[in-house]
Design an enzyme around this catalytic site. Structure first.
Site, PDB file in Angstrom:
ATOM      1  N   ARG A 145     -79.138   5.459   5.536  1.00  0.00           N
ATOM      2  CA  ARG A 145     -79.014   4.201   6.285  1.00  0.00           C
ATOM      3  C   ARG A 145     -80.105   4.058   7.332  1.00  0.00           C
ATOM      4  NH1 ARG A 145     -73.203   2.567   5.575  1.00  0.00           N
ATOM      5  NH2 ARG A 145     -73.314   0.899   7.088  1.00  0.00           N
ATOM      6  N   TYR A 148     -82.617   1.090   7.865  1.00  0.00           N
ATOM      7  CA  TYR A 148     -82.093  -0.105   8.540  1.00  0.00           C
ATOM      8  C   TYR A 148     -81.809   0.193  10.015  1.00  0.00           C
ATOM      9  CZ  TYR A 148     -79.135  -4.278   9.209  1.00  0.00           C
ATOM     10  OH  TYR A 148     -78.596  -5.463   9.651  1.00  0.00           O
ATOM     11  N   ARG A 214     -63.560  -1.645  10.562  1.00  0.00           N
ATOM     12  CA  ARG A 214     -64.615  -2.610  10.886  1.00  0.00           C
ATOM     13  C   ARG A 214     -63.957  -3.782  11.601  1.00  0.00           C
ATOM     14  NH1 ARG A 214     -67.089   1.126   9.185  1.00  0.00           N
ATOM     15  NH2 ARG A 214     -68.940   1.158   7.853  1.00  0.00           N
ATOM     16  N   PRO A 277     -70.214   4.541   8.844  1.00  0.00           N
ATOM     17  CA  PRO A 277     -69.517   4.729  10.125  1.00  0.00           C
ATOM     18  C   PRO A 277     -67.992   4.746   9.979  1.00  0.00           C
ATOM     19  CG  PRO A 277     -71.310   3.167  10.386  1.00  0.00           C
ATOM     20  CD  PRO A 277     -71.168   3.418   8.919  1.00  0.00           C
ATOM     21  N   ARG A 280     -65.614   1.017  13.990  1.00  0.00           N
ATOM     22  CA  ARG A 280     -66.549   0.083  14.631  1.00  0.00           C
ATOM     23  C   ARG A 280     -65.772  -1.100  15.212  1.00  0.00           C
ATOM     24  NH1 ARG A 280     -71.046  -1.917  10.829  1.00  0.00           N
ATOM     25  NH2 ARG A 280     -72.071   0.016  11.355  1.00  0.00           N
TER      26      ARG A 280
END
Ligand code: UDP
Length: 314
Positions: A145, A148, A214, A277, A280
């Site tokens: 990742r 990014y 998320r 992750p 978040r």
């Protein structure tokens, strides 16, 4: 008349922003994209508008525009893990970094305001929860990742150096997971994947055990936040988090979408990608205080609108 450049203008956020800004008759929109993850189809309703212009261009190369630009939204970058990783990883880093430099150079030349679409990914696997802007993050610098995450971190660094060195009028926002109409149904993100799978009667694919969380922001809320940030005084640079602070596990999201479309669907579990992750959620106190902004649309309502959109394109 205000001339507004939107890099990444045919992508998910860009398209929605073009459509919003064109509603103001004093705005002229220049939409710039190479259509790698965006699509001309997204802007076909705007192409005949005399206040709208599309330029096919890759932000990796210097941006030359003859007319005077007043505002730049720098959105250009593949944003879905499926599109930014793998064989496109180097392209992603280049887009983040050269794209930032080229957009910033244009902003300085025009004395234009410039907004950077930074990301919650700059927090990496966060050890502070919810994520507040003062947290420096926990990013793997060389994982799958990082093209990014580190690309976007370096872009923030460039924005603040252009501010300190050239007095560029910067605005940095960190965008958390956003969903809604005009998402590419094949871009691989969780909301679009689940809705598309459910509408086709397929199993929903959960990566890992579904306990990761998320926070999902509906696109119209995000667009309001972007426009409010652009309208701030020059001393407001950010970074400011923009996202919805409702937090859901991926299993909860899957169940919600199943219930809405077809409760008898099955779930298939797939391996969790590395560096995905665990949790978040944005701390949005700063956005509330400085921008007088907060999300208005609940996940349930936003999902209904998004499902209706996907039904129309399938
Ligand atoms: N995810 C999932 N199934 C999918 C696509 C994604 O379980 O079909 C998971 C993914 O592993 C991550 C979360 O959903 O934990 C959000 O993924 P997305 O790609 O939408 O965004 P990001 O990882 O950038 O937050």
């Amino acid at each position: 008349m205000k001339t507004i450049l939107i890099t990444g203008g045919t992508g998910f956020i860009g398209t929605n922003l073009c459509n919003r800004l064109i509603q103001d008759e004093n705005n002229k929109i220049i939409c710039l994209d190479n259509n790698y993850t965006g699509s001309l189809k997204n802007i076909e309703n705007l192409i005949d508008n005399s206040r709208f212009k599309f330029i096919n261009h890759d932000v990796i190369n210097p941006i030359e525009i003859d007319e005077k630009i007043d505002e730049i939204y720098n959105l250009a970058c593949p944003a879905s893990p499926a599109s930014y990783q793998g064989k496109h990883a180097i392209l992603t880093t280049k887009t983040c970094i050269y794209g930032a430099i080229n957009a910033l150079d244009l902003a300085v030349k025009n004395n234009a305001k410039i907004l950077q679409a930074s990301t919650s990914e700059i927090y990496g696997e966060p050890l502070v929860h919810p994520q507040i802007e003062t947290y420096f993050g926990n990013v793997n610098p060389n994982g799958i990742r990082s093209c990014y995450d580190e690309g976007k971190r370096c872009a923030e660094s460039l924005f603040f150096d252009y501010y300190r060195i050239y007095g560029a009028k910067i605005k940095v926002v960190r965008i958390f997971n956003t969903y809604g109409p005009k998402m590419d149904k094949n871009d691989g993100r969780v909301v679009s994947n689940f809705i598309y799978q459910a509408l086709l009667g397929k199993d929903l694919t959960i990566y890992g055990n579904g306990a990761q969380t998320r926070s999902f922001c509906y696109i119209d809320d995000l667009i309001n936040g972007l426009i409010k940030m652009m309208a701030t005084q020059d001393d407001i640079t950010g970074p400011i988090n923009l996202g919805n602070d409702g937090e859901f596990t991926i299993s909860e999201l899957a169940n919600l979408i199943k219930e809405k479309i077809n409760p008898s669907l099955n779930i298939t579990y797939k391996p969790l990608p590395s560096d995905d992750p665990t949790q978040r959620r944005p701390d949005i106190s700063k956005a509330k205080e400085i921008l007088n902004w907060q999300p208005e649309i609940k996940l349930e309502d936003g999902l209904n609108k998004t499902i209706a959109y996907f039904k129309g394109i399938i």
